[in-house]
Design an enzyme around this catalytic site. Structure first.
Site, PDB file in Angstrom:
ATOM      1  N   ASP A  89       0.844  -1.210   0.000  1.00  0.00           N
ATOM      2  CA  ASP A  89       0.000   0.000   0.000  1.00  0.00           C
ATOM      3  C   ASP A  89       0.877   1.257   0.000  1.00  0.00           C
ATOM      4  O   ASP A  89       2.103   1.177   0.164  1.00  0.00           O
ATOM      5  CB  ASP A  89      -0.978  -0.025   1.196  1.00  0.00           C
ATOM      6  CG  ASP A  89      -0.284   0.105   2.552  1.00  0.00           C
ATOM      7  OD1 ASP A  89       0.516   1.038   2.724  1.00  0.00           O
ATOM      8  OD2 ASP A  89      -0.562  -0.727   3.450  1.00  0.00           O
ATOM      9  N   HIS A 104       8.319  -5.246  -1.388  1.00  0.00           N
ATOM     10  CA  HIS A 104       7.446  -6.167  -2.123  1.00  0.00           C
ATOM     11  C   HIS A 104       6.591  -5.482  -3.179  1.00  0.00           C
ATOM     12  O   HIS A 104       5.551  -6.003  -3.591  1.00  0.00           O
ATOM     13  CB  HIS A 104       6.565  -6.945  -1.128  1.00  0.00           C
ATOM     14  CG  HIS A 104       7.365  -7.848  -0.241  1.00  0.00           C
ATOM     15  ND1 HIS A 104       6.916  -8.314   0.974  1.00  0.00           N
ATOM     16  CD2 HIS A 104       8.614  -8.372  -0.400  1.00  0.00           C
ATOM     17  CE1 HIS A 104       7.851  -9.081   1.520  1.00  0.00           C
ATOM     18  NE2 HIS A 104       8.888  -9.133   0.721  1.00  0.00           N
ATOM     19  N   THR A 171       4.895  -6.678  11.752  1.00  0.00           N
ATOM     20  CA  THR A 171       5.238  -7.785  10.852  1.00  0.00           C
ATOM     21  C   THR A 171       5.437  -9.067  11.651  1.00  0.00           C
ATOM     22  O   THR A 171       6.021  -9.047  12.729  1.00  0.00           O
ATOM     23  CB  THR A 171       6.494  -7.482   9.992  1.00  0.00           C
ATOM     24  OG1 THR A 171       6.898  -8.695   9.324  1.00  0.00           O
ATOM     25  CG2 THR A 171       7.662  -6.955  10.795  1.00  0.00           C
TER      26      THR A 171
HETATM   27  P1  NAD Z   1       1.595 -10.482   8.615  1.00  0.00           P
HETATM   28  O1  NAD Z   1       0.130 -10.375   8.285  1.00  0.00           O
HETATM   29  O2  NAD Z   1       2.277 -11.765   8.415  1.00  0.00           O
HETATM   30  O3  NAD Z   1       1.779 -10.075  10.157  1.00  0.00           O
HETATM   31  C1  NAD Z   1       1.056  -9.009  10.708  1.00  0.00           C
HETATM   32  C2  NAD Z   1       1.704  -8.628  12.032  1.00  0.00           C
HETATM   33  O4  NAD Z   1       1.075  -7.446  12.477  1.00  0.00           O
HETATM   34  C3  NAD Z   1       1.562  -9.662  13.133  1.00  0.00           C
HETATM   35  O5  NAD Z   1       2.762  -9.776  13.859  1.00  0.00           O
HETATM   36  C4  NAD Z   1       0.430  -9.072  14.016  1.00  0.00           C
HETATM   37  O6  NAD Z   1       0.604  -9.409  15.402  1.00  0.00           O
HETATM   38  C5  NAD Z   1       0.647  -7.588  13.806  1.00  0.00           C
HETATM   39  N1  NAD Z   1      -0.551  -6.754  13.946  1.00  0.00           N
HETATM   40  C6  NAD Z   1      -1.796  -6.969  13.488  1.00  0.00           C
HETATM   41  N2  NAD Z   1      -2.577  -5.911  13.753  1.00  0.00           N
HETATM   42  C7  NAD Z   1      -1.792  -4.999  14.390  1.00  0.00           C
HETATM   43  C8  NAD Z   1      -2.014  -3.697  14.920  1.00  0.00           C
HETATM   44  N3  NAD Z   1      -3.206  -3.084  14.838  1.00  0.00           N
HETATM   45  N4  NAD Z   1      -0.995  -3.061  15.522  1.00  0.00           N
HETATM   46  C9  NAD Z   1       0.242  -3.648  15.617  1.00  0.00           C
HETATM   47  N5  NAD Z   1       0.516  -4.888  15.144  1.00  0.00           N
HETATM   48  C10 NAD Z   1      -0.498  -5.539  14.524  1.00  0.00           C
HETATM   49  O7  NAD Z   1       2.290  -9.314   7.823  1.00  0.00           O
HETATM   50  P2  NAD Z   1       3.729  -9.239   7.155  1.00  0.00           P
HETATM   51  O8  NAD Z   1       4.746  -9.725   8.129  1.00  0.00           O
HETATM   52  O9  NAD Z   1       3.809  -7.876   6.601  1.00  0.00           O
HETATM   53  O10 NAD Z   1       3.684 -10.294   5.952  1.00  0.00           O
HETATM   54  C11 NAD Z   1       2.610 -10.291   5.006  1.00  0.00           C
HETATM   55  C12 NAD Z   1       3.029 -10.159   3.542  1.00  0.00           C
HETATM   56  O11 NAD Z   1       1.824  -9.970   2.778  1.00  0.00           O
HETATM   57  C13 NAD Z   1       3.869  -8.921   3.307  1.00  0.00           C
HETATM   58  O12 NAD Z   1       5.071  -9.311   2.759  1.00  0.00           O
HETATM   59  C14 NAD Z   1       3.084  -8.020   2.333  1.00  0.00           C
HETATM   60  O13 NAD Z   1       3.712  -7.950   1.076  1.00  0.00           O
HETATM   61  C15 NAD Z   1       1.771  -8.704   2.115  1.00  0.00           C
HETATM   62  N6  NAD Z   1       0.626  -7.905   2.637  1.00  0.00           N
HETATM   63  C16 NAD Z   1       0.631  -6.519   2.493  1.00  0.00           C
HETATM   64  C17 NAD Z   1      -0.433  -5.775   3.000  1.00  0.00           C
HETATM   65  C18 NAD Z   1      -0.393  -4.257   2.845  1.00  0.00           C
HETATM   66  O14 NAD Z   1       0.240  -3.761   1.919  1.00  0.00           O
HETATM   67  N7  NAD Z   1      -1.033  -3.480   3.741  1.00  0.00           N
HETATM   68  C19 NAD Z   1      -1.487  -6.396   3.632  1.00  0.00           C
HETATM   69  C20 NAD Z   1      -1.472  -7.799   3.738  1.00  0.00           C
HETATM   70  C21 NAD Z   1      -0.405  -8.526   3.242  1.00  0.00           C
END
Ligand code: NAD
Length: 231
Positions: A89, A104, A171
């Protein structure tokens, strides 16, 4: 100015209404990643992949940056700040941050299937089958799919090696090679993790702030800005 590097994932955008990935048991908005975020998925069913990212792009365009994004911008007044994000995003940019490295890719852009260096802004929210790049090849979303190379890794490693203050936020540290970045930190770098679940990091030298991103980042940024005023 001290160098601050922030390494973010889907959790920092959760409070803007964008779904995380692992939070839903390996499903991303009800899709298996293998069906929508791999080169094999694109070969098998490009229309499904385009539809998936078109929907994600609509979600992003309808979302607004939250306090965690905007507070990171505030840090720039007194620190040399770079954000390395796994997110596709554009909420860091819209939250005001100047230096953002996307590991990514970026959902608001497209790339040529013939040459990944041909990258374009997407006008509107939809990328269609039949939309071609300047050399006549189909355009795909400008995102790094699972198993693909991460072109910005060398730059990210260099930035992490030079960091004096490092903040991980939102993350699960499950996606490699990005998750391996924490192993390039200097020993004397000050390290924070802000996450609803800080057990994702075992390293004891991390200061753990087990809070949602808006609260945790606000707290860390306030502390860093006050710290600088004091010193
Ligand atoms: P992930 O979904 O694997 O992990 C999310 C992390 O955020 C977890 O550790 C969780 O405990 C934490 N979390 C959730 N809500 C939270 C909050 N309100 N405040 C603080 N922490 C919070 O995410 P990742 O490690 O980024 O891996 C997912 C992959 O998928 C990424 O590489 C990305 O490319 C993609 N992705 C991107 C988006 C985006 O662009 N917003 C969204 C979903 C997935």
């Amino acid at each position: 100015m001290k160098k601050v590097v922030i390494f973010t994932g889907a959790g920092i955008s959760a409070e803007s209404g964008i779904s995380t990935f692992r939070a839903s048991d390996g499903l991303w908005n009800n899709y298996k990643v293998i069906d929508v975020a791999t080169p094999e998925a694109w070969k098998k069913n490009p229309a499904l992949v385009q539809d998936f990212y078109n929907q994600r792009r609509r979600d992003v365009l309808n979302a607004q940056p939250n306090l965690a994004h905007t507070r990171l911008h505030d840090l720039e007044s007194q620190y040399d700040v770079t954000i390395i994000t796994q997110n596709i995003d554009d909420l860091h940019e819209r939250g005001g941050s100047t230096n953002v490295v996307h590991l990514h890719g970026e959902i608001t852009k497209s790339q040529s299937t013939a040459n990944k260096n041909l990258v374009y802004d997407i006008k509107g929210d939809t990328l269609k089958i039949g939309e071609l790049c300047e050399v006549g090849s189909q355009l795909r979303p400008h995102v790094v799919w699972f198993t693909e190379d991460v072109p910005n890794m060398p730059l990210a490693i260099k930035l992490v090696e030079e960091a004096e203050i490092f903040i991980v936020c939102g993350t699960s540290l499950n996606v490699y090679p990005a998750a391996g970045l924490i192993y390039y930190l200097k020993e004397d770098c000050i390290k924070y993790i802000v996450d609803l679940d800080t057990s994702t990091i075992n390293e004891t030298e991390f200061i753990k702030v087990e809070k949602k991103a808006t609260e945790g980042i606000d707290e860390v940024v306030s502390a860093l800005l006050t710290e600088l005023v004091k010193s």
